[in-house]
Scaffold this motif. Structure first.
Motif, short mmCIF file in Angstrom:
data_model
loop_
_atom_site.label_atom_id
_atom_site.label_comp_id
_atom_site.label_asym_id
_atom_site.label_seq_id
_atom_site.Cartn_x
_atom_site.Cartn_y
_atom_site.Cartn_z
N TYR A 97 8.49 -84.54 -103.71
CA TYR A 97 9.16 -83.47 -104.48
C TYR A 97 9.75 -84.01 -105.78
O TYR A 97 9.92 -83.28 -106.75
N GLU A 98 10.05 -85.33 -105.80
CA GLU A 98 10.65 -85.93 -107.01
C GLU A 98 9.69 -85.81 -108.20
O GLU A 98 10.11 -85.88 -109.35
N ARG A 99 8.39 -85.68 -107.91
CA ARG A 99 7.42 -85.67 -109.00
C ARG A 99 7.08 -84.27 -109.49
O ARG A 99 6.23 -84.09 -110.36
N PRO A 101 7.51 -80.83 -111.62
CA PRO A 101 8.14 -80.56 -112.92
C PRO A 101 9.59 -80.12 -112.71
O PRO A 101 9.89 -79.47 -111.70
N VAL A 102 10.45 -80.48 -113.66
CA VAL A 102 11.89 -80.29 -113.48
C VAL A 102 12.26 -78.87 -113.05
O VAL A 102 13.02 -78.66 -112.11
N LYS A 103 11.69 -77.86 -113.73
CA LYS A 103 12.09 -76.48 -113.43
C LYS A 103 11.61 -76.05 -112.05
O LYS A 103 12.35 -75.40 -111.31
N ARG A 105 10.98 -78.01 -109.56
CA ARG A 105 11.74 -78.78 -108.58
C ARG A 105 13.12 -78.16 -108.34
O ARG A 105 13.58 -78.05 -107.21
N ALA A 106 13.76 -77.73 -109.43
CA ALA A 106 15.10 -77.15 -109.29
C ALA A 106 15.06 -75.89 -108.44
O ALA A 106 15.89 -75.70 -107.54
N TYR A 203 0.57 -80.06 -108.03
CA TYR A 203 1.26 -81.15 -108.74
C TYR A 203 1.10 -82.54 -108.12
O TYR A 203 0.92 -83.52 -108.82
#
Ligand SMILES: [Zn+2]
Length: 211
Positions: A97-99, A101-103, A105-106, A203
């Motif tokens: 999950y760390e990989r 994309p930021v949005k 993932r949030a 992803y």
């Protein structure tokens, strides 16, 4: 206070074991407040640092009860429990999950947190938001979310069976927020599985192939 034996251990879901386990109470603070009208009704709180007897993960439990809320059948006080950090039995954060994309993932992490905190309405909205974020990112065709999900199938990112479940569960139907009913737990669980699968396909796997 609850009349269950000495306060030495408690059974809660462990964030590491992902199931209900026995936890030792390492330290606790108790307090009681009485109602302002002076009827002598007590509201009890216990703040506990607890440790799983299996894996030794430490977490925090807040239990509250009162003199007036009791189970009509057993006469036992009703204990309301909050556990931090939030966790879901049987589910951990997806691998990789760390990989994301930021949005994406949030939204994904907030959805998991909502579900773990018992927020099935926000969890339902969150599942929808994750799918919408992926559709937007992958520029799927269609005006409604339903059409865009079908386009995920066309693009080979979602299986037809997964899409059929999402449509049938009405989780992602084209409804206003105020019309959203919390889905059944079993439905949410399957929907979360499908969403994590989608995130893997979109992803995580492509990134792994490049390495
Ligand atoms: Zn554990």
């Amino acid at each position: 206070m609850a009349a269950h034996g000495p306060d030495t251990s408690v059974s809660i879901v462990c964030p590491t074991c992902l199931r209900r386990t026995n936890h030792v109470i390492l330290q606790q603070v108790k307090d009681t407040e009485y109602d302002e009208e002076g009827y002598g009704v007590g509201f009890h709180n216990s703040y506990q640092i607890v440790r799983c007897r299996g894996c030794e993960t430490v977490s925090f439990r807040h239990a509250s009860s009162s003199d007036i809320d009791e189970d009509p059948e057993t006469g036992e006080p009703i204990v309301t429990e909050h556990i931090y950090p939030y966790r879901l039995a049987g589910r951990k954060r997806m691998d990789g999950y760390e990989r994301l994309p930021v949005k994406v993932r949030a939204v994904y992490l907030e959805t998991l947190n909502s579900l773990a905190a018992g927020g099935s309405i926000l969890g339902t909205i969150g599942i929808r938001a994750v799918v919408e974020a992926v559709c937007k990112d992958k520029r799927t065709a269609g005006t409604s979310l339903e059409q865009r999900i079908d386009d995920l199938v066309v693009k080979g990112l979602l299986s037809p069976t997964q899409a059929r479940f999402l449509h049938k569960s009405r989780l992602l139907g084209n409804v206003a927020v105020h019309e959203i009913e919390p889905a059944e737990d079993a439905t949410l669980k399957i929907a979360m599985d499908i969403v994590e699968n989608l995130l893997q396909t979109v992803y995580i796997l492509p990134a792994a192939l490049e390495n």
